[in-house]
Design a protein around this motif. Structure first.
Motif, PDB file in Angstrom:
ATOM      1  N   GLN A 121      -1.467  11.263   2.442  1.00  0.00           N
ATOM      2  CA  GLN A 121      -0.603  10.253   1.848  1.00  0.00           C
ATOM      3  C   GLN A 121       0.747  10.259   2.557  1.00  0.00           C
ATOM      4  N   GLU A 140       1.670   5.774  -0.246  1.00  0.00           N
ATOM      5  CA  GLU A 140       0.485   5.054   0.215  1.00  0.00           C
ATOM      6  C   GLU A 140      -0.490   6.049   0.810  1.00  0.00           C
ATOM      7  N   HIS A 173      -7.969   3.209  -1.149  1.00  0.00           N
ATOM      8  CA  HIS A 173      -6.622   2.963  -0.645  1.00  0.00           C
ATOM      9  C   HIS A 173      -5.727   2.747  -1.850  1.00  0.00           C
ATOM     10  N   LYS A 175      -1.385   2.380  -3.289  1.00  0.00           N
ATOM     11  CA  LYS A 175      -0.015   2.098  -2.900  1.00  0.00           C
ATOM     12  C   LYS A 175       0.797   1.799  -4.155  1.00  0.00           C
TER      13      LYS A 175
END
Length: 223
Positions: A121, A140, A173, A175
């Motif tokens: 990350q 992220e 993924h 974020k």
């Protein structure tokens, strides 16, 4: 004694062709009152309530090791929750001694956590306010595999019938932005998206997408 609190919510869905979308939501509140504070550990008298579950009232909650270790009512664990009361080095790593907008560092998340697998990350400083003692960070990350406590099977509906299918996680993924004030979480939001495969003898193999939406905000001391 100082008092702290937060309110939180997580929405979860799995969507794809060939089955009805699977949707789940939970949320709740937590309250903390400091009992003892040292350089190594913070101890709180804590209460929490997840909607639909019995409340935990007056538990002793110890937080130590840079927020990585959490002990609730004597039960200790690595704190793998997506958010919480404090900055957690398990997810965020050690902060550089000096930060400014644009400062970045990388974190190796060594095991599966609430909304993702073991992964790498990147943290980016978005804003710093030395007067208000706040910092806003962007996190992220990418990874592959199951999140912590992800079920190996789930029920889905197809043409009005319910089927038990194997859940095979794929690539993830995530974020989101988090604002800390003197090490305490003031506001936090995170979106995680991943690919999944659903498999059963009756339906064969179905492709889908999984999504988590997480929100956590500090509440006033008296609520």
């Amino acid at each position: 004694a100082q008092r702290f609190g937060n309110v939180f919510s997580i929405a979860h869905s799995i969507k794809g062709d060939g089955f009805d979308e699977v949707v789940g939501r939970n949320g709740g509140t937590a309250e903390y009152e400091t009992v003892k504070a040292t350089a190594d550990k913070l101890t709180f008298s804590a209460s929490g309530r997840y909607d639909g579950q019995p409340p935990d009232v007056g538990a002793v909650n110890d937080m130590s090791d840079g927020g990585k270790t959490n002990c609730w009512a004597g039960q200790c664990r690595t704190y793998t929750d997506a958010s919480g009361l404090l900055y957690n080095e398990f997810l965020w790593g050690k902060t550089p001694r000096k930060i400014a907008p644009g400062t970045t560092w990388n974190v190796d998340i060594g095991q599966a956590w609430e909304m993702g697998p073991a992964a790498k990350q990147q943290i980016t400083v978005v804003a710093v306010d030395p007067v208000a003692h706040t910092a806003t960070l962007l996190r992220e990350g990418h990874g592959e595999g199951a999140y912590a406590n992800e079920p190996k099977q789930i029920h889905i509906k197809h043409d009005g019938k319910t089927y038990l299918v194997d859940l095979i996680p794929g690539e993830s993924h995530w974020k989101g932005y988090t604002t800390f004030r003197a090490g305490f979480v003031q506001s936090d939001e995170l979106v995680m998206e991943s690919t999944v495969t659903l498999r059963s003898a009756e339906l064969g193999e179905l492709k889908g997408s999984e999504r988590f939406l997480m929100l956590l905000n500090a509440t006033p001391e008296e609520f």
